[in-house]
Design a protein around this motif. Structure first.
Motif, mmCIF file in Angstrom:
data_model
loop_
_atom_site.group_PDB
_atom_site.id
_atom_site.type_symbol
_atom_site.label_atom_id
_atom_site.label_comp_id
_atom_site.label_asym_id
_atom_site.label_seq_id
_atom_site.Cartn_x
_atom_site.Cartn_y
_atom_site.Cartn_z
ATOM 1 N N GLY A 71 45.079 36.108 33.577
ATOM 2 C CA GLY A 71 44.875 34.707 33.261
ATOM 3 C C GLY A 71 45.523 34.299 31.963
ATOM 4 O O GLY A 71 45.664 33.115 31.681
ATOM 5 N N ASP A 72 45.942 35.257 31.165
ATOM 6 C CA ASP A 72 46.524 34.918 29.866
ATOM 7 C C ASP A 72 47.622 35.888 29.453
ATOM 8 O O ASP A 72 47.714 36.310 28.316
ATOM 9 N N ILE A 73 48.475 36.228 30.380
ATOM 10 C CA ILE A 73 49.513 37.223 30.132
ATOM 11 C C ILE A 73 50.482 36.810 29.028
ATOM 12 O O ILE A 73 50.953 37.630 28.267
ATOM 13 N N GLU A 74 50.772 35.529 28.911
ATOM 14 C CA GLU A 74 51.750 35.094 27.913
ATOM 15 C C GLU A 74 51.270 35.365 26.496
ATOM 16 O O GLU A 74 52.072 35.550 25.593
ATOM 17 N N ALA A 75 49.958 35.360 26.288
ATOM 18 C CA ALA A 75 49.416 35.617 24.960
ATOM 19 C C ALA A 75 49.230 37.109 24.703
ATOM 20 O O ALA A 75 48.883 37.512 23.609
ATOM 21 N N GLU B 17 50.413 34.939 37.233
ATOM 22 C CA GLU B 17 49.421 34.262 36.394
ATOM 23 C C GLU B 17 48.289 33.697 37.244
ATOM 24 O O GLU B 17 48.533 33.114 38.301
ATOM 25 N N LYS B 18 47.054 33.864 36.776
ATOM 26 C CA LYS B 18 45.903 33.232 37.399
ATOM 27 C C LYS B 18 45.843 31.786 36.906
ATOM 28 O O LYS B 18 46.219 31.531 35.768
ATOM 29 N N PRO B 19 45.349 30.885 37.645
ATOM 30 C CA PRO B 19 44.955 31.005 39.051
ATOM 31 C C PRO B 19 46.188 30.961 39.940
ATOM 32 O O PRO B 19 47.207 30.386 39.564
ATOM 33 N N THR C 281 47.471 30.986 44.329
ATOM 34 C CA THR C 281 47.061 30.818 45.726
ATOM 35 C C THR C 281 47.300 32.120 46.491
ATOM 36 O O THR C 281 48.046 33.000 46.032
ATOM 37 N N ALA C 282 46.693 32.209 47.651
ATOM 38 C CA ALA C 282 46.931 33.371 48.513
ATOM 39 C C ALA C 282 48.408 33.453 48.879
ATOM 40 O O ALA C 282 48.991 34.546 48.923
ATOM 41 N N ALA C 283 49.034 32.306 49.111
ATOM 42 C CA ALA C 283 50.463 32.287 49.448
ATOM 43 C C ALA C 283 51.304 32.823 48.294
ATOM 44 O O ALA C 283 52.255 33.575 48.515
ATOM 45 N N ALA C 284 50.943 32.465 47.073
ATOM 46 C CA ALA C 284 51.687 32.960 45.902
ATOM 47 C C ALA C 284 51.509 34.469 45.755
ATOM 48 O O ALA C 284 52.461 35.190 45.430
ATOM 49 N N LEU C 285 50.305 34.975 46.020
ATOM 50 C CA LEU C 285 50.061 36.416 45.957
ATOM 51 C C LEU C 285 50.883 37.148 47.013
ATOM 52 O O LEU C 285 51.519 38.171 46.729
ATOM 53 N N LEU C 286 50.888 36.633 48.219
ATOM 54 C CA LEU C 286 51.674 37.249 49.286
ATOM 55 C C LEU C 286 53.165 37.236 48.958
ATOM 56 O O LEU C 286 53.873 38.227 49.183
#
Length: 89
Positions: A49-53, A69-71, A73-78
């Motif tokens: 959720g905060d990888i850039e920092a 990055e969170k949040p 979608t399921a489509a983005a994860l796939l």
């Protein structure tokens, strides 16, 4: 730590892991995977959720390790998982 036990018990096409975990964080997980299963490092997908920092973000970018990055979608994860798997070939 349970992730390492799971990795030792079986073979995996893809590993999806949060960067922030109790005990063994994403950076240490990556280091252990690199030591024990170097080919698997190309098949890692980190989420946060905060990888850039995070200081870990620089290492992920330097080594071209995919992260999402969170949040998301399921489509983005796939899509991210497919990109990791396609890039590992």
């Amino acid at each position: 730590d349970s992730a390492l036990s799971t990795l030792e018990a079986d073979e995996f096409d893809l590993v999806i892991s949060d960067v922030r975990m109790p005990g063994l964080d994403g950076e240490r997980l990556f280091e252990r995977v690199q030591e024990q299963w170097p080919a698997l490092t190309r098949r890692l997908l980190f989420i946060s959720g905060d990888i850039e920092a995070d200081r870990f973000a620089a290492m992920l970018r330097e080594r071209a390790i995919r992260y999402l990055e969170k949040p998301f979608t399921a489509a983005a994860l796939l899509r991210a998982a497919r990109e990791v798997l396609d890039g590992a070939r």
